[in-house]
Design a protein around this motif. Structure first.
Motif, PDB file in Angstrom:
ATOM      1  N   VAL A 158      -4.100  -4.010  10.346  1.00 46.06           N
ATOM      2  CA  VAL A 158      -3.816  -4.584   9.030  1.00 46.06           C
ATOM      3  C   VAL A 158      -5.062  -5.246   8.475  1.00 46.06           C
ATOM      4  N   LEU A 176      -0.778  -1.381  14.980  1.00 43.92           N
ATOM      5  CA  LEU A 176      -0.827  -1.541  13.529  1.00 43.92           C
ATOM      6  C   LEU A 176      -2.099  -2.293  13.191  1.00 43.92           C
ATOM      7  N   LEU A 215       3.704 -10.762   9.264  1.00 41.61           N
ATOM      8  CA  LEU A 215       3.314  -9.967  10.430  1.00 41.61           C
ATOM      9  C   LEU A 215       4.011 -10.378  11.720  1.00 41.61           C
ATOM     10  N   ALA A 235       1.244  -4.567  -0.645  1.00 39.70           N
ATOM     11  CA  ALA A 235       0.780  -3.718   0.451  1.00 39.70           C
ATOM     12  C   ALA A 235       0.110  -2.516  -0.188  1.00 39.70           C
ATOM     13  N   VAL A 288      -2.869  -0.461   6.563  1.00 37.73           N
ATOM     14  CA  VAL A 288      -2.373  -1.081   5.337  1.00 37.73           C
ATOM     15  C   VAL A 288      -3.254  -2.278   5.008  1.00 37.73           C
ATOM     16  N   THR A 344      -1.678   1.095   0.392  1.00 34.56           N
ATOM     17  CA  THR A 344      -1.759   2.188   1.364  1.00 34.56           C
ATOM     18  C   THR A 344      -2.378   3.408   0.696  1.00 34.56           C
ATOM     19  N   VAL A 351      -5.611  -7.432  13.300  1.00 30.07           N
ATOM     20  CA  VAL A 351      -5.759  -7.997  11.957  1.00 30.07           C
ATOM     21  C   VAL A 351      -7.240  -8.148  11.631  1.00 30.07           C
ATOM     22  N   VAL A 377       4.516  -0.663   9.288  1.00 34.56           N
ATOM     23  CA  VAL A 377       4.261  -1.048   7.892  1.00 34.56           C
ATOM     24  C   VAL A 377       5.588  -1.186   7.155  1.00 34.56           C
TER      25      VAL A 377
END
Length: 291
Positions: free
Chosen positions: A94, A92, A109, A266, A140, A268, A121, A278
């Motif tokens: 972010v 993921l 998170l 968030a 995201v 997207t 991140v 997410v």
């Protein structure tokens, strides 16, 4: 459905017109137009309408774009994985707006680390992150407001939750009177005046008729809390994580302002949250953090 036609359609939608898409694809404009026409015949619906400012997606076009966006994002990831000769590991990626409190980001998170996904991140300005989101370099973006209006990216804003504001200070900071009058003339540490929270704080100060002395303004809220822990002044934290702030920084509560709202969004490129990690982050926000 011919995915070659779909790729031409996707490029036109992203670039905002046939001529620009033709430049990106390295083909002639009539070729692009022919591919679009072939796709519309295949789906039996118009995907664009012509307006005064060029092409606009129809409702069918918006649906097609959402699916095409996901298809070619995944295709790009697959191509990169094969090109690099590495095994694909669920992850993921972010984007975190630099204005978000680090305590909030951590709480949001933390559940990802308990799953199979590898967490990546990236912290930056919201407008830069949304631009990277459009290029599918991020899954995201977490930020304190909707996608900036100046960024020409088709994005969807999902409100994860909101909370009030708690004013904290080191025990050594002495204030006179009851809150909020105790803030009048008191030293305070605040986020930069370009942030949503700062504008809300300034408005609340004016409504309450208090005039604190601003001793410092910070882009990094974690650094602001470090100065606050050293006794430099009163500082705001989201009420949802005030317990974490009190424990981590040894602070005490000066008072709470429910009207000063801290929001987390968030952002997207999909209307629906398809990435399972997410979705997990959003569920954590709505049930555990802000619930």
């Amino acid at each position: 459905m011919n995915y070659h036609h779909l790729h031409y359609f996707w490029t036109v939608a992203r670039e905002g017109g046939v001529s620009r898409a033709a430049e990106v694809l390295g083909v002639a404009q009539p070729t692009v137009s022919a591919q679009l026409a072939a796709l519309e015949r295949a789906v039996k619906q118009p995907l664009f309408v012509r307006g005064g400012r060029g092409l606009t997606l129809t409702e069918a076009g918006k649906l097609a774009y959402d699916y095409a966006d996901e298809i070619f994002r995944l295709g790009g990831e697959l191509q990169a994985a094969f090109a690099e000769g590495r095994a694909t590991t669920p992850r993921l990626v972010v984007g975190v707006a630099d204005v978000l409190p680090k305590l909030v980001v951590h709480r949001l998170l933390e559940p990802v680390l308990a799953g199979e996904e590898r967490l990546v991140v990236v912290e930056d300005k919201p407008e830069r992150l949304v631009a990277e989101l459009a290029l599918h370099n991020l899954d995201v973006v977490l930020t304190d407001g909707p996608a900036p209006p100046g960024v020409k990216v088709r994005a969807f804003n999902h409100l994860l939750g909101e909370t009030g504001t708690t004013f904290c200070a080191a025990p050594s900071v002495k204030l006179a009177g009851r809150f909020p009058r105790s803030l009048d003339g008191a030293p305070v540490l605040l986020p930069l005046d370009s942030t949503t929270l700062r504008r809300a704080l300034d408005q609340w100060f004016a409504e309450e008729g208090v005039r604190p002395v601003v001793r410092g303004e910070f882009a990094d809220t974690a650094l602001m809390k470090v100065f606050g822990a050293a006794g430099a002044g009163v500082y705001p934290v989201p009420t949802a994580v005030e317990g974490d702030a009190l424990e981590q920084y040894g602070a005490v509560v000066v008072g709470r302002a429910e009207r000063v709202r801290n929001r987390v969004y968030a952002v997207t490129v999909q209307r629906k949250l398809r990435h399972p990690a997410v979705a997990k982050v959003c569920e954590t926000a709505r049930t555990d953090l802000f619930g």
